[in-house]
Design a protein around this motif. Structure first.
Motif, PDB file in Angstrom:
ATOM      1  N   UNK A  72       0.835  -1.206   0.000  1.00 23.91           N
ATOM      2  CA  UNK A  72       0.000   0.000   0.000  1.00 23.91           C
ATOM      3  C   UNK A  72       0.872   1.259   0.000  1.00 23.91           C
ATOM      4  N   UNK A  73       2.000   1.193   0.709  1.00 25.22           N
ATOM      5  CA  UNK A  73       2.919   2.330   0.739  1.00 25.22           C
ATOM      6  C   UNK A  73       3.489   2.622  -0.644  1.00 25.22           C
ATOM      7  N   UNK A  74       3.793   1.560  -1.395  1.00 28.42           N
ATOM      8  CA  UNK A  74       4.309   1.737  -2.746  1.00 28.42           C
ATOM      9  C   UNK A  74       3.241   2.363  -3.640  1.00 28.42           C
ATOM     10  N   UNK A  75       2.000   1.950  -3.430  1.00 27.07           N
ATOM     11  CA  UNK A  75       0.900   2.517  -4.223  1.00 27.07           C
ATOM     12  C   UNK A  75       0.786   4.029  -3.978  1.00 27.07           C
ATOM     13  N   UNK A  76       0.907   4.421  -2.722  1.00 27.09           N
ATOM     14  CA  UNK A  76       0.833   5.854  -2.384  1.00 27.09           C
ATOM     15  C   UNK A  76       1.969   6.607  -3.086  1.00 27.09           C
ATOM     16  N   UNK A  77       3.166   6.040  -3.026  1.00 29.70           N
ATOM     17  CA  UNK A  77       4.315   6.669  -3.697  1.00 29.70           C
ATOM     18  C   UNK A  77       4.077   6.780  -5.198  1.00 29.70           C
ATOM     19  N   UNK A  78       3.555   5.711  -5.761  1.00 27.97           N
ATOM     20  CA  UNK A  78       3.319   5.690  -7.210  1.00 27.97           C
ATOM     21  C   UNK A  78       2.314   6.763  -7.608  1.00 27.97           C
ATOM     22  N   UNK A  79       1.323   6.973  -6.758  1.00 30.04           N
ATOM     23  CA  UNK A  79       0.322   8.000  -7.097  1.00 30.04           C
ATOM     24  C   UNK A  79       0.907   9.411  -6.996  1.00 30.04           C
ATOM     25  N   UNK A  80       1.785   9.628  -6.021  1.00 29.74           N
ATOM     26  CA  UNK A  80       2.476  10.919  -5.924  1.00 29.74           C
ATOM     27  C   UNK A  80       3.341  11.128  -7.159  1.00 29.74           C
ATOM     28  N   UNK A  81       4.038  10.083  -7.527  1.00 30.30           N
ATOM     29  CA  UNK A  81       4.903  10.175  -8.705  1.00 30.30           C
ATOM     30  C   UNK A  81       4.070  10.484  -9.951  1.00 30.30           C
ATOM     31  N   UNK A  82       2.944   9.799 -10.062  1.00 30.52           N
ATOM     32  CA  UNK A  82       2.076  10.033 -11.222  1.00 30.52           C
ATOM     33  C   UNK A  82       1.606  11.490 -11.273  1.00 30.52           C
ATOM     34  N   UNK A  83       1.250  12.002 -10.116  1.00 32.37           N
ATOM     35  CA  UNK A  83       0.805  13.394 -10.059  1.00 32.37           C
ATOM     36  C   UNK A  83       1.925  14.345 -10.488  1.00 32.37           C
ATOM     37  N   UNK A  84       3.148  14.025 -10.053  1.00 30.21           N
ATOM     38  CA  UNK A  84       4.296  14.866 -10.426  1.00 30.21           C
ATOM     39  C   UNK A  84       4.550  14.782 -11.932  1.00 30.21           C
ATOM     40  N   UNK A  85       4.489  13.571 -12.483  1.00 27.78           N
ATOM     41  CA  UNK A  85       4.717  13.399 -13.924  1.00 27.78           C
ATOM     42  C   UNK A  85       3.646  14.145 -14.718  1.00 27.78           C
ATOM     43  N   UNK A  86       2.413  14.006 -14.279  1.00 32.45           N
ATOM     44  CA  UNK A  86       1.306  14.732 -14.928  1.00 32.45           C
ATOM     45  C   UNK A  86       1.559  16.239 -14.870  1.00 32.45           C
ATOM     46  N   UNK A  87       1.962  16.696 -13.703  1.00 31.39           N
ATOM     47  CA  UNK A  87       2.202  18.125 -13.532  1.00 31.39           C
ATOM     48  C   UNK A  87       3.317  18.623 -14.436  1.00 31.39           C
ATOM     49  N   UNK A  88       4.441  17.916 -14.413  1.00 33.33           N
ATOM     50  CA  UNK A  88       5.614  18.338 -15.187  1.00 33.33           C
ATOM     51  C   UNK A  88       5.299  18.380 -16.685  1.00 33.33           C
ATOM     52  N   UNK A  89       4.777  17.271 -17.197  1.00 29.89           N
ATOM     53  CA  UNK A  89       4.585  17.201 -18.649  1.00 29.89           C
ATOM     54  C   UNK A  89       3.312  17.916 -19.108  1.00 29.89           C
TER      55      UNK A  89
END
Ligand SMILES: [Zn+2]
Length: 239
Positions: A72-89
């Motif tokens: 579950x912790x990895x899932x939370x990290x992955x969602x933060x990462x996804x949000x950052x990738x979405x934001x950047x690009x």
């Protein structure tokens, strides 16, 4: 697939035609729909995108069952990462500068991921980037590297686009010769938008031409009575 349940079904097939792994990953979230609801979803994405081997997938599945909390912790990290990738690009596609906060998130995950990066000898005598070890967060490693590669490529970075449909947030690389790709996919948003614009044009034409008969354009006013049936390129309405 037009109806999306809250919970992504285990046999969900991710659409992977953004042209880049990190953008495919960003596209697991779109307007009102999230296909990353569990560690199993993350695993399915990585599996379908060939980011891991079938042996890795089996190992991770078993490990996640034993250690749900860490998964579950990895899932939370992955969602933060996804949000950052979405934001950047998303920013870059709009001609804006990415936010420091998003870059910080990417860099944090990148530092953890690159600790596992290796150069591996290939069977044909060449060498390739690879990874060493197995961990629950190994699904994130190639995604961070993909985002870093895209961001640092002057050529590719400029090809990032956001889908032109107002209700779609998908990102993709426009690799067409004349840089004219507007939609995440012609089958869904492309056809839908073409049809919508066609009907809009028809409606505008109707709105302009009736009314005061004295002002009606001579000769052509009659066309306003034509029903707004799909014509010409509106074979696009098949959605
Ligand atoms: Zn779209």
């Amino acid at each position: 697939m037009t109806h999306q349940p809250v919970q992504t079904p285990s046999d969900y097939v991710f659409e992977l035609d953004a042209g880049c792994t990190c953008l495919d990953f960003a596209n697991t979230l779109t307007f009102g729909r999230d296909h990353l609801n569990s560690y199993a979803d993350l695993l399915a994405f990585a599996d379908q995108a060939h980011l891991i081997t079938p042996e890795d997938a089996a190992w991770l599945r078993a490990r996640a069952e034993r250690d749900q909390h860490s998964a579950d912790g990895v899932l939370v990290r992955a969602r933060w990462l996804r949000q950052a990738i979405r934001g950047i690009f998303g920013n870059l596609a709009a001609g804006e500068t990415p936010r420091e906060l998003d870059l910080d998130v990417l860099n944090r995950d990148l530092a953890e991921s690159l600790a596992h990066a290796r150069v591996l000898a290939g069977s044909g005598g060449g060498y390739a980037w690879g990874w060493s070890g197995r961990d629950l967060d190994m699904l994130i490693w190639p995604i961070t590297r993909s985002a870093a590669d895209l961001l640092t490529s002057d050529e590719q970075r400029q090809l990032v686009r956001e889908c032109g449909a107002p209700d779609c947030l998908w990102l993709f690389l426009d690799t067409t010769k004349n840089r004219s790709r507007q939609w995440c996919s012609m089958q869904s948003c492309g056809n839908r938008e073409k049809a919508r614009r066609h009907y809009q044009r028809m409606r505008e034409r109707r709105d302009i031409s009736p009314g005061a008969a004295a002002d009606a354009p001579r000769g052509r006013g009659r066309a306003r009575r034509t029903p707004a049936a799909p014509v010409g390129d509106a074979s696009a309405t098949a959605v």
